[in-house]
Write an enzyme that holds these catalytic residues in place. Structure first.
Site, PDB file in Angstrom:
ATOM      1  N   GLU A 296      52.588 129.700  80.131  1.00 16.45           N
ATOM      2  CA  GLU A 296      53.673 128.771  80.447  1.00 16.45           C
ATOM      3  C   GLU A 296      54.837 128.949  79.476  1.00 16.45           C
ATOM      4  O   GLU A 296      54.644 129.024  78.265  1.00 16.45           O
ATOM      5  CB  GLU A 296      53.160 127.330  80.372  1.00 16.45           C
ATOM      6  CG  GLU A 296      54.206 126.287  80.737  1.00 16.45           C
ATOM      7  CD  GLU A 296      53.671 124.874  80.647  1.00 16.45           C
ATOM      8  OE1 GLU A 296      53.464 124.243  81.693  1.00 16.45           O
ATOM      9  OE2 GLU A 296      53.454 124.401  79.500  1.00 16.45           O
TER      10      GLU A 296
ATOM     11  N   TYR B 167      61.978 126.156  83.902  1.00 16.28           N
ATOM     12  CA  TYR B 167      60.517 126.165  83.683  1.00 16.28           C
ATOM     13  C   TYR B 167      59.926 127.384  84.360  1.00 16.28           C
ATOM     14  O   TYR B 167      60.338 127.763  85.466  1.00 16.28           O
ATOM     15  CB  TYR B 167      59.866 124.905  84.260  1.00 16.28           C
ATOM     16  CG  TYR B 167      58.351 124.975  84.261  1.00 16.28           C
ATOM     17  CD1 TYR B 167      57.621 124.537  83.164  1.00 16.28           C
ATOM     18  CD2 TYR B 167      57.649 125.527  85.331  1.00 16.28           C
ATOM     19  CE1 TYR B 167      56.232 124.634  83.130  1.00 16.28           C
ATOM     20  CE2 TYR B 167      56.270 125.631  85.316  1.00 16.28           C
ATOM     21  CZ  TYR B 167      55.566 125.181  84.209  1.00 16.28           C
ATOM     22  OH  TYR B 167      54.204 125.292  84.186  1.00 16.28           O
TER      23      TYR B 167
END
Length: 395
Positions: free
Chosen positions: A205, A117
């Protein structure tokens, strides 16, 4: 402002961030053609909507269909696109009503060794951007933060200087990246941070960020949102806005110079000032009600804007009553009172209206409301106003 995944990847590719090849399709036939054009035996068909959780989401009309699907032939790509296009995808972020899929992104597959991530946001506590990484790729970062916060690693950086090489090495050590992956990470992370700053992003993101079998870092997904207040510097980004993905009432409010966010309750709120709006929603909930919206008319609203605000509020069939909470600072209470009376007469009300006024020329403003002849329930304070509107809608 939000944009689609395929648009975010176009921006990232242009900046030098590693992304996979892909094609946008608006018909099933175009999806099949995109698979053929990619030239492989493996691809992923992804619904393009402004909501997360697409991989776990389901199509209302085809419950077996997910929003992200692996396909191995043009026939499969066409079938998946047919199930998605024109139908509603329900995810954790869309709510039960779902969101209509108008296009899909057909993307080439890759050999994945690991999923990580990566996210970049502004840390307002220290007034600096922060890069966050985690070994828990593919999982909602909120869940990781709640259950295993020790797996999230952060590096703040100077917006003018950018992320420094030693910071990349620190993060790579935390993620157990070695060899070619470290070299790939340095380019990937530093470039991504530059994109975040140069595009005035509020959030960037990558989830998942994958490490391929060859050790390269590639953005498998991408979400970008931009600071609305900085869009005047980016006319090219404004062109990427997809109004069909936004709440129509919110678009309408923006055109009128109003700040509006639709919620799920039944008490409409018309307030001047964001802080006052938050307090109004809180006290409504405290007294057992449910706010239907956040609507801030600002400090200089006129009769035309207040009238449009009422029209927007009453266009929501869930609204059973309206609370107007105005603090007259720059705006005088007499001005807002006259605007309220004019708006009431112009729009026409079929639901209870509670009004609380405080501030400059408040007594004169209250007198205008009292002598107007319109059916307005006056309140002496915010608590009194909240109790009256909750009672009026019968909660």
């Amino acid at each position: 402002m939000k944009i689609h995944e395929f648009q975010a990847k176009q921006l990232l590719r242009k900046a030098g961030v590693a992304v996979l090849d892909g094609e946008v399709a608006e018909t099933p036939a175009a999806a099949a053609a995109a698979f053929q054009k990619l030239g492989g035996s493996l691809a992923v068909v992804k619904a393009q909507i402004h909501a997360g959780g697409r991989g776990k989401g389901t199509v209302k009309e085809h419950p077996q269909q997910r929003g992200v699907e692996l396909v191995r032939s043009a026939v499969q790509a066409e079938a998946v696109a047919k199930n998605l296009l024109g139908n509603k995808l329900v995810t954790i972020q869309t709510g039960p009503e779902g969101q209509t899929v108008r296009r899909v992104f057909v993307e080439a597959g890759c050999q994945i060794a690991r999923e990580l991530y990566l996210g970049c946001v502004l840390d307002r506590a220290v007034a600096r951007p922060v890069l966050m990484v985690s070994s828990e790729g593919g999982v909602e970062i909120e869940k990781v933060a709640a259950e295993t916060p020790e797996k999230i690693f952060k590096e703040h950086f100077d917006a003018h200087v950018g992320l420094l090489p030693f910071q990349v090495r620190k993060l790579c050590q935390k993620l157990a990246l070695t060899g070619n992956s470290v070299r790939s990470a340095e380019k990937f992370m530093r470039t991504l941070c530059r994109v975040f700053v140069s595009h005035d992003c509020s959030m960037l993101e990558i989830n998942p960020l994958v490490v391929t079998q060859a050790g390269d870092l590639v953005a498998l997904d991408a979400k970008m949102t931009f600071d609305d207040n900085a869009l005047f510097r980016h006319p090219d980004l404004q062109e990427l806005r997809d109004l069909s993905e936004e709440e129509p009432a919110e678009v309408r409010a923006g055109e009128a110079g109003l700040s509006y966010v639709k919620l799920e309750g039944n008490i409409g709120c018309l307030v001047n000032g964001a802080g006052l709006a938050m307090s109004t929603m809180d006290i409504i909930k405290y007294h057992g009600g449910q706010p239907a919206n956040f609507l801030d008319v600002g400090g200089g609203a006129n009769a035309k804007q207040v009238t449009e605000a009422f029209r927007i509020l009453l266009s929501d069939p869930n609204v059973k009553g309206v609370l107007v909470n105005i603090f007259g600072g720059i705006m005088r209470c007499t001005t807002i009172a006259e605007a309220l009376v004019e708006a009431y007469k112009t729009v026409g009300f079929s639901v209870p209206l509670v009004v609380r006024l405080e501030g400059t020329e408040v007594e004169q403003g209250r007198k205008i409301l009292k002598e107007s002849g319109v059916n307005i329930i006056a309140a002496d304070g915010l608590t009194d106003a909240a109790k009256k509107i909750v009672a009026a809608v019968g909660i």
